[in-house]
Design an enzyme around this catalytic site. Structure first.
Site, PDB file in Angstrom:
ATOM      1  CE  LYS A 131      -3.640   2.204   2.789  1.00 26.94           C
ATOM      2  NZ  LYS A 131      -4.447   2.108   4.025  1.00 26.94           N
ATOM      3  CB  SER A 206      -7.334   4.231   2.636  1.00 33.34           C
ATOM      4  OG  SER A 206      -6.636   3.629   3.728  1.00 33.34           O
ATOM      5  CB  SER A 230      -8.093   1.446   5.744  1.00 31.60           C
ATOM      6  OG  SER A 230      -8.720   2.704   5.736  1.00 31.60           O
TER       7      SER A 230
END
Length: 530
Positions: A131, A206, A230
């Site tokens: 990420k 996210s 997330s």
């Protein structure tokens, strides 16, 4: 005691505001984007792409396949699916191939045997996605902000470094929502990421880029972060496994945005993957020196655990009702647990859960022990320069001139009207819920709770469903470990799933249940084959 009129008005205004933002988006955004999404993801052909990381590492150590072959297979797959998904924002393919070549050379020269390599380098030669909010040396660290374009990480975040030391080979970084504070992965720097099961739908946020590329078989293991869902929402929407660790175990040093106020109490790093057997070894590696805090080597007998099911939040005014298919699949999990293990799964309900979003939002805004409040979202929006002015950004957005997404602008606007004094009622509800959950779970209790009220919504629809993240966010506030587990596909061919939670530091219990659920319900499904 109940919510005050002001607090009730805040809930209504929040939902109304996001609805208005969505209408503005639909009216002012260019048309025709949907037509480009009517394509389908190619099916997985290469058999190396449907092998767990644990098994890949074993095959590489035994010279049944080379690391170069595995890395090339994933490079080919990323190049095949990323034009559909827009999940990987920057690759490091050349460096990955060089590292894979070094891995194969190391194996050829190793004289200590396979056991030595397994102990020292358990993920040797295995591809890894990261990420983009985690620092990966030499790779972008932008958080989707146009103003941070060109910012490159100079170090590795701690869990990234630990995975690399275990032999994993990073393939690149993946897309996030702007500043990681929205549950759709979209920003004006890298664009919007798509769900591999339906390209017109969101992959969540996210960690949406991670969820998307993992589910699309462009990665086998990945790393995410979770302060309100997330990790779990992207894993749910994309039909993969993800674990929100007990806070304080996996370091979030050199993860951006940095936590402030009391947010470190609710934020966790954790593994994301397609195969449940990779969760525990990944967590052991990512925890590093803190692994001793968890009982990861303890053998778990599922028949000796106490199981609970929480069907929904009790009917919150802030969230949509849980869909019938998600209620039904959770009921099927209960039935299988009782039939297969001979356990009694007790249904429990907590009235406080209906305030889940408001509780999470309140605690996210609390100051730290020294009284310092969290950093303002508008300040983050302006990095590395002056804070953004959300009202001005909204006017610019309406003219097509803003560098920020409507979601980020909306969050900045809501921050401006936020009540500064925390609600005593909400804090009482949280403390009551905390006590009840801690007492219920102990060290041998496991609970089931919906991952979300609905399957993956279409792009931009989260504007209408702002508070639906309450199903994941409240567990952050409680500080409990929880694993999102896929449970097959639903009526629309979209992934179903459930959260499996346990008491603090009892992460090993939920990971064992994940293995059972994968075996029982089939785990990840190839989106190209559906």
């Amino acid at each position: 005691m109940a919510l005050t009129r002001l607090e009730k008005a805040q809930v209504w205004l929040t939902k109304a505001a996001m609805g208005v933002f969505y209408m503005l988006f639909r009216l002012l955004s260019p048309r025709g984007a949907e037509e480009s999404l009517k394509r389908k993801l190619p099916p997985v052909i290469n058999p190396l792409l449907v092998v767990s990381a644990t098994q890949l590492a074993r095959k590489i150590r035994r010279k049944e396949v080379s690391s170069v072959e595995v890395v090339r297979a994933y490079i080919d797959r990323i190049q095949e699916v990323n034009p559909f998904l827009n999940a990987v924002t920057k690759d490091r393919f050349d460096a990955a191939l060089q590292e894979a070549t070094q891995v194969d050379k190391l194996i050829e020269e190793e004289t200590g045997g396979e056991e030595v390599l397994e102990d020292r380098l358990p993920l040797l030669g295995v591809p890894l996605s990261v990420k983009e909010s985690f620092a990966l040396q030499g790779m972008p660290l932008t958080l989707g902000l146009v103003s941070r374009k060109g910012v490159v990480a100079t170090v590795d975040a701690a869990p990234v470094a630990q995975l690399k030391r275990a032999g994993a080979i990073p393939m690149g970084v993946t897309n996030t929502s702007e500043l990681c504070m929205w549950w759709e992965s979209n920003n004006h720097l890298h664009g919007i990421t798509n769900n591999p099961y339906d390209l017109e739908r969101i992959p969540g946020g996210s960690s949406g880029g991670e969820g998307s590329i993992l589910a699309g078989a462009g990665a086998v293991i990945g790393i995410g972060s979770d302060i309100g869902g997330s990790i779990r929402m992207p894993c749910f929407f994309n039909g993969i496994f993800g674990h929100k660790t007990t806070p304080g175990v996996v370091s979030i040093e050199n993860h951006y945005p940095a936590c402030s106020g009391r947010q470190e109490e609710y934020c966790s790093g954790g593994p994301m993957c397609r195969y449940a057997e990779d969760l525990l070894p990944m967590l052991r590696i990512m925890a590093g020196p803190n692994a001793h805090m968890l009982s990861l080597d303890t053998k778990v007998d599922l028949k000796k655990l106490r199981f609970f099911t929480i069907p929904h939040d009790g009917g919150s005014a802030a969230t949509y009702p849980v869909s019938k298919e998600l209620i039904e699949i959770q009921r099927k999990v209960v039935e299988r647990l009782e039939a297969d293990l001979g356990v009694n799964v007790q249904e429990v309900r907590f009235p406080e859960l209906r305030y889940g979003f408001q509780i999470w939002d309140t605690y996210m805004g609390l100051p730290d022990k020294e009284g310092k409040p969290p950093q303002q979202f508008a300040e983050l929006m302006g990095e590395p320069g002056q804070p953004a002015w959300p009202v001005w950004e909204l006017l610019k957005w309406m003219m097509g001139k803003s560098e920020h997404t409507l979601a980020a602008i909306g969050l900045g606007l809501m921050e401006m009207v936020r009540v500064t004094k925390p609600s005593a009622f909400l804090m009482q509800q949280k403390e009551k819920l905390q006590k009840e959950m801690d007492e219920l779970l102990g060290t041998d209790g496991v609970f089931l709770y919906p991952s979300h009220p609905r399957v993956a919504p279409k792009h931009h629809h989260p504007f209408f469903r702002l508070s639906d993240c309450a199903y994941t966010a409240i567990i952050n506030t409680l500080g409990l470990p929880v694993t999102q587990c896929p449970l097959g596909l639903g009526e629309e061919g979209l992934p179903l799933g459930v959260q499996v939670g346990a008491g603090k530091l009892q992460d090993h219990l939920t990971l064992e249940v994940a293995l059972y659920l994968e075996k029982t319900f089939g785990g990840w499904r190839d989106p190209g084959a559906n």
